[in-house]
Design a protein around this motif. Structure first.
Motif, short mmCIF file in Angstrom:
data_model
loop_
_atom_site.label_atom_id
_atom_site.label_comp_id
_atom_site.label_asym_id
_atom_site.label_seq_id
_atom_site.Cartn_x
_atom_site.Cartn_y
_atom_site.Cartn_z
N GLY A 1 101.98 11.20 38.10
CA GLY A 1 101.21 10.39 39.03
C GLY A 1 101.01 8.95 38.61
N SER A 2 101.41 8.61 37.39
CA SER A 2 101.23 7.23 36.93
C SER A 2 102.22 6.31 37.63
N ARG A 3 101.78 5.09 37.85
CA ARG A 3 102.65 4.03 38.36
C ARG A 3 102.92 2.96 37.30
N GLY A 4 102.55 3.27 36.06
CA GLY A 4 102.71 2.31 34.99
C GLY A 4 101.57 1.31 34.97
N GLY A 5 101.63 0.39 34.01
CA GLY A 5 100.62 -0.65 33.90
C GLY A 5 99.49 -0.34 32.95
N GLU A 6 99.44 0.90 32.41
CA GLU A 6 98.33 1.26 31.53
C GLU A 6 98.30 0.40 30.26
N SER A 7 99.47 0.12 29.71
CA SER A 7 99.53 -0.70 28.51
C SER A 7 99.02 -2.11 28.78
N GLU A 8 99.47 -2.71 29.88
CA GLU A 8 99.01 -4.06 30.21
C GLU A 8 97.50 -4.08 30.45
N GLU A 9 96.97 -3.06 31.12
CA GLU A 9 95.53 -3.03 31.38
C GLU A 9 94.74 -2.94 30.08
N LEU A 10 95.21 -2.12 29.14
CA LEU A 10 94.53 -2.01 27.86
C LEU A 10 94.59 -3.34 27.10
N LEU A 11 95.76 -3.94 27.08
CA LEU A 11 95.89 -5.24 26.42
C LEU A 11 94.98 -6.28 27.07
N GLY A 12 94.87 -6.23 28.39
CA GLY A 12 93.99 -7.17 29.09
C GLY A 12 92.56 -7.06 28.62
N ARG A 13 92.09 -5.83 28.40
CA ARG A 13 90.73 -5.66 27.90
C ARG A 13 90.59 -6.20 26.48
N TRP A 14 91.60 -5.95 25.66
CA TRP A 14 91.55 -6.39 24.25
C TRP A 14 91.71 -7.90 24.12
N LEU A 15 92.47 -8.51 25.01
CA LEU A 15 92.79 -9.92 24.90
C LEU A 15 91.62 -10.86 25.21
N ARG A 16 90.57 -10.36 25.80
CA ARG A 16 89.43 -11.21 26.11
C ARG A 16 88.95 -11.90 24.83
N ASN A 17 88.89 -13.21 24.87
CA ASN A 17 88.50 -14.04 23.73
C ASN A 17 89.54 -14.05 22.60
N ARG A 18 90.73 -13.49 22.86
CA ARG A 18 91.79 -13.51 21.84
C ARG A 18 93.09 -14.10 22.38
N ARG A 19 93.13 -14.44 23.65
CA ARG A 19 94.40 -14.82 24.27
C ARG A 19 95.10 -15.96 23.54
N ASP A 20 94.34 -16.92 23.04
CA ASP A 20 94.97 -18.07 22.40
C ASP A 20 95.47 -17.77 21.00
N ARG A 21 95.27 -16.53 20.52
CA ARG A 21 95.72 -16.16 19.18
C ARG A 21 97.02 -15.38 19.18
N VAL A 22 97.56 -15.09 20.37
CA VAL A 22 98.76 -14.26 20.44
C VAL A 22 99.85 -14.91 21.29
N PHE A 23 101.07 -14.56 20.94
CA PHE A 23 102.25 -14.89 21.75
C PHE A 23 102.54 -13.63 22.54
N LEU A 24 102.36 -13.68 23.85
CA LEU A 24 102.34 -12.49 24.69
C LEU A 24 103.62 -12.36 25.52
N ALA A 25 104.29 -11.23 25.36
CA ALA A 25 105.52 -10.96 26.12
C ALA A 25 105.33 -9.73 27.00
N THR A 26 105.84 -9.80 28.21
CA THR A 26 105.91 -8.61 29.05
C THR A 26 107.23 -8.64 29.81
N LYS A 27 107.46 -7.58 30.59
CA LYS A 27 108.77 -7.41 31.23
C LYS A 27 108.58 -6.90 32.65
N GLY A 28 109.58 -7.16 33.49
CA GLY A 28 109.61 -6.63 34.83
C GLY A 28 110.98 -6.09 35.16
N SER A 29 111.09 -5.35 36.23
CA SER A 29 112.32 -4.80 36.83
C SER A 29 112.53 -3.32 36.60
N ALA A 30 111.74 -2.66 35.71
CA ALA A 30 112.04 -1.27 35.37
C ALA A 30 111.00 -0.27 35.87
#
Length: 334
Positions: A60-89
């Motif tokens: 039943g998953s449509r994906g996106g769980e990893s990005e959602e978790l990272l979004g929660r963790w990235l709050r107040n940390r975004r400027d400390r990471v080089f962030l890569a993601t992907k599309g098409s799959a």
């Protein structure tokens, strides 16, 4: 953790990248946070995910769980990471994406990937940005090369995403060398933004003769990367799911299907010798060997499932291979 230049961009990234594929799926949120915190504390900055992660983890998953978790963790940390993601799959949603036993129907998924059409990529990136809680990603990959969509359509759309400020750099993954050359020539002809990163599977064992995978770096692609230093190799599955440390696991692991060949035994023998000399493990020694590559340079992308697995791999950053050890590792096998 040391940093290195990403291709010829002038941007520094940590020499070891962290993959978040299993975060929010096979790896619990609590353990994912511990892994992310530990990686950041160790000086890591290069995080990798995708919009499809990890749809196959549960029905039943449509994906996106990893990005959602990272979004929660990235709050107040975004400027400390080089962030890569992907599309098409992301595959077209269907109950048939899961077999009766709950496992993923990969044959159907591969036939119904979203692909790299212009509108598809634009909508996919907007979805990723929303889940990640950011207005841009540092690196955006075409996750699975889409030969059914004209490259001109894909490249113009990707270039537009950079112009719009939603993406800093572009990359490609799971792609053949001839396609990379076609991509580069079209970008040069039309003035579109060219990819600066190539994410492929690459490890110490060589792919077997006749291997037909578009996802694994072979001799031809290695030569291509050697001549095109502006295209950074990011090596996923660098330790092949950890099979180097465990002969029993290696003997029955599906990952070995693409590597079984006449020089496997010889390369493993030398790897174990060098690991013993260093007082290290074979897994760590493979990572160290990849980190020592200079022409072309390699960014290993690890994906620990547990905090303990991350702690087991981080000492690879401190391993120094001398010229003799590097030469023996390189020369081993056919």
């Amino acid at each position: 953790m040391e940093t290195m230049e990403l291709g010829r961009t002038g941007t520094q990234v940590s020499k070891l990248a962290l993959g978040a594929m299993q975060m929010g799926g096979a790896t619990s949120e609590a353990d994912s946070i511990r892994i992310l915190d530990r990686y950041l504390e160790a000086g890591g900055s290069f995080l990798d995910t995708a919009d499809c992660y990890e749809w196959w983890a549960h029905r039943g998953s449509r994906g996106g769980e990893s990005e959602e978790l990272l979004g929660r963790w990235l709050r107040n940390r975004r400027d400390r990471v080089f962030l890569a993601t992907k599309g098409s799959a992301v595959p077209a949603y269907s109950d048939e994406l899961w077999n009766a036993d709950g496992t993923a129907n990969w044959e159907l998924a591969r036939r119904t990937f979203a692909g790299a059409g212009a509108d598809t990529l634009r909508h996919a990136l907007d979805g990723s940005l929303k889940r990640l809680g950011t207005d841009h990603v540092d690196l955006y990959y075409v996750h699975v090369d889409d030969v059914g969509t004209p490259l001109e359509e894909t490249l113009e759309a990707l270039s537009g995403l950079v112009t719009a400020g939603k993406v800093r750099y572009l990359g490609w993954s799971n792609v053949r060398t001839w396609r990379l050359e076609a991509i580069r020539r079209l970008c040069e002809r039309y003035g579109w933004v060219a990819p600066v990163a190539l994410q492929q599977q690459h490890s110490y064992l060589r792919p077997k003769a006749g291997n037909a995978s578009a996802s694994i770096v072979g001799a031809e692609q290695w030569d291509y990367l050697t001549e095109h230093r502006d295209l950074q190799l990011v090596a996923y599955s660098p330790i092949l799911k950890g099979v180097y440390d465990d002969p029993a696991k290696r003997a029955g692991h599906w990952m070995m299907e693409n590597y079984a060949g006449p020089d496997v035994g010889a390369r493993l023998a030398v790897l174990n010798e060098v690991a013993a000399e260093l007082g290290s493990t074979p897994n760590r020694t493979v990572l160290a060997w990849l980190l020592h590559q200079a022409r072309p340079s390699v960014v290993p992308l690890i994906g620990p499932k547990t905090p303990e697995q991350l702690d087991d791999l981080l000492p690879a950053l401190e391993i120094k291979l001398d010229a003799s050890q590097l030469a023996r590792l390189e020369a081993a096998g056919a």
